[in-house]
Design an enzyme around this catalytic site. Structure first.
Site, PDB file in Angstrom:
ATOM      1  N   GLN A 679    -103.165  -1.199   0.397  1.00 29.00           N
ATOM      2  CA  GLN A 679    -102.466  -2.141  -0.480  1.00 29.00           C
ATOM      3  C   GLN A 679    -102.573  -3.568   0.023  1.00 29.00           C
ATOM      4  O   GLN A 679    -102.600  -4.516  -0.755  1.00 29.00           O
ATOM      5  CB  GLN A 679    -100.987  -1.761  -0.602  1.00 29.00           C
ATOM      6  N   HIS A 682    -105.242  -5.972  -1.498  1.00 23.31           N
ATOM      7  CA  HIS A 682    -105.191  -6.461  -2.882  1.00 23.31           C
ATOM      8  C   HIS A 682    -105.122  -7.981  -2.941  1.00 23.31           C
ATOM      9  O   HIS A 682    -105.758  -8.611  -3.785  1.00 23.31           O
ATOM     10  CB  HIS A 682    -103.985  -5.862  -3.614  1.00 23.31           C
ATOM     11  N   GLU A 748     -93.356   0.016  -5.431  1.00 20.58           N
ATOM     12  CA  GLU A 748     -94.331   0.463  -6.427  1.00 20.58           C
ATOM     13  C   GLU A 748     -94.939   1.797  -5.988  1.00 20.58           C
ATOM     14  O   GLU A 748     -94.994   2.757  -6.767  1.00 20.58           O
ATOM     15  CB  GLU A 748     -95.424  -0.597  -6.574  1.00 20.58           C
ATOM     16  N   HIS A 749     -95.411   1.865  -4.759  1.00 18.22           N
ATOM     17  CA  HIS A 749     -95.971   3.097  -4.186  1.00 18.22           C
ATOM     18  C   HIS A 749     -95.118   3.503  -2.986  1.00 18.22           C
ATOM     19  O   HIS A 749     -94.845   2.674  -2.111  1.00 18.22           O
ATOM     20  CB  HIS A 749     -97.413   2.888  -3.715  1.00 18.22           C
ATOM     21  N   ASP A 782    -104.508   6.053  -7.575  1.00 19.04           N
ATOM     22  CA  ASP A 782    -105.143   4.893  -8.202  1.00 19.04           C
ATOM     23  C   ASP A 782    -106.320   5.291  -9.082  1.00 19.04           C
ATOM     24  O   ASP A 782    -106.657   4.583 -10.031  1.00 19.04           O
ATOM     25  CB  ASP A 782    -105.632   3.916  -7.125  1.00 19.04           C
ATOM     26  N   HIS A 841     -68.629  -0.596 -45.302  1.00 20.02           N
ATOM     27  CA  HIS A 841     -68.998   0.613 -44.584  1.00 20.02           C
ATOM     28  C   HIS A 841     -68.063   1.759 -44.978  1.00 20.02           C
ATOM     29  O   HIS A 841     -68.516   2.890 -45.255  1.00 20.02           O
ATOM     30  CB  HIS A 841     -68.916   0.398 -43.073  1.00 20.02           C
TER      31      HIS A 841
END
Length: 852
Positions: A679, A682, A748-749, A782, A841
């Site tokens: 990661q 990235h 996230e992971h 992934d 109503h």
């Protein structure tokens, strides 16, 4: 032409009040004898008049300019020596009538002005000289004459400027021997209004000249402004208007300029209080923007930023602020595209301005410093410090195989171990623990402001704007922006091994996502005769954003296209940036064919998002947009989802990639390091966290050694070095404590390197996707295990799921009541409707009950 109406000359020692008043209306001419004391006029432009009987040396002229003079007036003989050494904008020549004809074309082109000494003012002579000195400013000094208001008017309206000795000027009333400064300034002005008032623009001198409003000036108001240095104007209804007299929003007048036609003025002011407008806003033309708005915000936050806020941290932590300035300067140097450069420059401006505001330095102070430097003639060579040059050259040599934009310069940094920072949950304070959970501040408002013009262009100009932006950003010339199926076989030509890998990934992801589809009818009888149901339907039209350009990302096309296909979406628009030749990568083309894409949009960035949100002549409008992307894509998605005209939703907010690894004593250091680095590569803003459960010092050292060793073998080591340096190791005492921290972080992971990893899954409350055990690397998710890799970041795993098949479905409810069912339910509904005062109503039920 000069903005001056006349040029005052300090022929005698003038009192400070008169000098300050003269400085408000333009430059002041000072004799060489007092030029050394020009520091007495730190913010007043001045011109030095050399003594013709004792011409200065060239070095002296240069020194005057270095000290701050805007121009120097020298005799013709010296001017010939200075031309080519001194810029024409900084040089004027001193002439008398007899020497005027001796000025060559070379001299004329080498100076910006002529100061003509004559005994009396002769308008016809001045007019003839102007024809001779065409394009050069002409200043007239009558040595034996007292200028009168009519002669000032005549000269200025014929584009000549009269020189008036300060001994002939006064702040009191005009007399036979002295002119009031305000009267002299007003003399040549013209007005086309019946009341004779002069339209006046009021501009913020400390905000880059931003216009604050439009007012009117009279001879009386101008005279008072020059004398007092306060903003005084002429109200068309109430007479003299002394700005701030009742509101407290006072103005300090810094400059008063006349325009080229002598029929309007510009006041440069320092505005105090709430602002210029009577509505309490800074301007009459809307809010401040850009750097002026940033300075205003930072000044207010210096006083009132709440404890713990990022801005307060910057003000209170000089080390953090210094680090951010150095970091942003480095990122600016590495930026390559126009958009990246402007984005990184904006970041650097922000942190630099925080530094200035923290010590009371204003934008005006910076601008004045720039002006002083611009006036200098003598300049340093401009070389960088030797130690900086050597470190950069060493860094370039060490990383010359690294792609441009990823290189780091410092030799010492390259030699340092690539490692994370460590914290212990058992010993840190609650506040420090909270800091560990924070992500970097996402400047979404700034990015939305940057993408808005792009989105608006596509919205209004459609395909033409798409083609223009694709040429600008992707360097691809297109005649059309959309490809429709069937796709040509040559556009999908792949190596057999790549095609086989994509096919296996497709089958796995399709199998898992097909199992997620909601195909059941939920049917519940809530009371006798009343049945409620819920059923799923596909979102009809979806847009899938697949990052591309120089990168090839078939995995993202799979992760978005398969659930759309499984859900049964009728129209699937896949957007991806084209390559330089206008084509789409064959890997993405092949996936588009597999998932049944109905259109491929050859565009990227905010323009692609806008095209799918609003539709164009060739691009179908979609109902929901999915997919990752850079900050431009993310900002565009956030912008269009809040526009009711677009009627489009998005999958989820997005931020930098994240991984949190939980490891105990059974964890393999090489595996843990590899997962963290997967990661970290990235981008420099990737978020990487290791939660270590009772790991020994030697075990932690082994992991850190593996991080350093594996990182150095990666082609993206420069990125990894930066992201790992910002990453953290958190020491925990138990699996429960580790998972509590993870749930608060909401990664996230989440990767579990634990002795009994499956059992720990029960403790997971917040995560995008969980990777269970030592042989479940994040890379599998992934690409090809079957789960989706489009996941919530930035802590949004607390509220959002990752993309799944049901992301492409919507649920509809229904209800059915029989006559008997309404007889039981109806009175309850009537009671509640009448309780809320909604009689219609209640009536919709009552009218049916009466029929039974």
């Amino acid at each position: 032409m000069s903005p001056s109406v006349f040029l005052p000359y300090l022929d005698t020692a003038a009192d400070d009040e008169l000098v300050r008043a003269l400085g408000r209306i333009g430059p002041i001419l000072v004799p060489a004898a007092i030029a050394a004391n020009a520091q007495l006029l730190p913010h007043t432009p001045y011109i030095v008049l050399a003594d013709p009987s004792h011409p200065p040396h060239i070095d002296q002229v240069i020194q005057w300019l270095d000290f701050g003079a805007t121009k120097v007036v020298v005799p013709l003989s010296l001017a010939k020596e200075l031309i080519g050494i001194i810029s024409p904008q900084k040089l004027m020549i001193l002439l008398d009538i007899s020497s005027a004809g001796a000025v060559s074309d070379t001299v004329q082109s080498g100076v910006s002005g002529v100061l003509l000494r004559t005994s009396t003012i002769d308008i016809e002579l001045v007019t003839s000289l102007q024809r001779f000195f065409l394009g050069t400013e002409l200043f007239v000094h009558a040595t034996s004459d007292h200028p009168k208001l009519p002669s000032i008017r005549q000269l200025r309206r014929s584009n000549a400027v009269v020189v008036i000795p300060s001994s002939q000027l006064t702040l009191s009333s005009t007399s036979s021997t002295q002119l009031n400064v305000g009267d002299a300034f007003f003399a040549p002005l013209v007005s086309d209004r019946p009341d004779g008032l002069i339209p006046t623009i009021v501009a913020a001198h400390n905000q880059g000249g931003r216009s604050l409003g439009l007012v009117y000036s009279s001879q009386e108001s101008i005279r008072e402004s020059i004398v007092t240095g306060r903003g005084v104007y002429q109200s068309r209804k109430r007479g003299l208007w002394r700005k701030g007299e009742t509101s407290g929003a006072m103005q300090t007048v810094v400059s008063i300029h006349v325009d080229c036609d002598l029929d309007s003025l510009e006041y440069g002011v320092l505005q105090e209080g709430s602002g210029f407008c009577h509505l309490g806003t800074p301007t009459c033309f809307g809010p401040l923007s850009g750097i002026a708005a940033l300075e205003h915000t930072l000044c207010s936050r210096r006083e009132s930023a709440p404890p713990g806020s990022y801005t307060r941290r910057l003000f209170d932590d000089p080390t953090l602020l210094r680090s951010k300035i150095l970091e942003e300067a480095d990122e600016l140097c590495q930026a390559e595209t126009k958009e990246e450069i402007s984005f990184e420059a904006a970041d650097l401006f922000y942190f630099a301005l925080v530094r200035c505001v923290a010590d009371g330095v204003t934008i005006l102070d910076i601008e004045r410093s720039l002006d002083r430097k611009a006036r200098k003639v003598t300049r340093r060579p401009g070389h960088a410090k030797p130690e900086v040059v050597s470190s950069i050259m060493a860094g370039v040599k060490a990383t010359k195989s690294t792609p441009p934009g990823l290189r780091r310069a410092s030799t010492s940094a390259l030699e340092q171990k690539i490692q994370m920072r460590s914290f212990d949950l058992t010993s840190i304070s609650p506040a420090s623990r909270a800091n560990l959970l924070r992500r970097p501040v996402l400047k979404s408002d700034e990015m939305i402001a940057k993408v808005r013009p792009i989105v608006d262009e596509v919205r209004t100009r459609g395909d033409a704007a798409l083609i223009d932006f694709t040429a600008k950003f992707d360097k691809a010339t297109l005649s059309s922006t959309v490809i429709r199926p069937p796709f040509s076989p040559e556009s999908m030509a792949l190596k057999p091994e790549v095609k086989d890998a994509i096919d296996v990934a497709y089958r796995n992801v399709h199998k898992f996502h097909a199992a997620q589809a909601d195909k059941t009818l939920l049917r519940v009888e809530t009371m006798p005769g009343v049945v409620c149901s819920r059923f799923a339907r596909p979102i009809a039209r979806v847009g899938l954003y697949v990052p591309g350009g120089t990168a090839v990302l078939p995995s993202t096309a799979l992760m978005l296209g398969i659930p759309a296909q499984v859900a049964g979406c009728k129209e699937i628009v896949l957007a991806t940036p084209p390559r330089a030749d206008g084509s789409i990568s064959p890997e993405v083309m092949y996936v588009a064919q597999l998932v049944g894409a109905s259109a491929i949009l050859k565009a990227g960035g905010a323009q692609a998002v806008a095209a799918m949100a609003y539709g164009t002549d060739t691009v179908p409008k979609v109902d929901k947009i999915f997919g990752p992307g850079n900050q431009w894509v993310t900002a565009a998605k956030m912008l269009v989802q809040n526009d009711t005209d677009a009627l489009v939703s998005i999958d989820m907010p997005a931020g930098p990639s994240e991984v949190l690894v939980v490891a105990d004593s059974t964890a393999n250091p090489a595996f843990v390091a590899a997962d963290l680095l997967s990661q970290a590569e990235h981008g420099p803003d990737s978020q990487v966290v290791l939660v270590a459960i009772n790991l020994s010092d030697s075990h932690l050292s082994a992991i850190e050694d593996q991080i350093d060793e594996q990182a150095r073998a990666l082609p993206r080591v420069a990125i990894v070095r930066e992201s790992v340096a910002k990453s953290i190791i958190v020491k925990a005492s138990s699996v429960q404590e580790a998972l509590d921290f993870s749930n608060d972080y909401a990664p996230e992971h989440l990767i579990l390197h634990l002795e009994d990893a499956p059992a720990a899954v029960d403790l997971v409350q917040n995560a995008g996707s969980v990777f269970v055990g030592a042989f479940s690397p994040e890379s599998c998710g992934d690409y090809a295990s079957g789960t989706n890799h489009t996941l919530p970041t930035n802590g949004f795993a607390r509220q959002f799921s990752g993309v799944n098949t049901q992301s492409f479905q919507k649920h509809i409810t229904s209800q059915e009541a029989t006559q008997e069912g309404l007889k039981e339910l109806g009175p309850i509904v009537v009671t509640l409707a009448e309780c809320e005062g909604l009689q219609a109503h209640a009536n919709a039920v009552s009218v049916r009950l009466r029929e039974q």
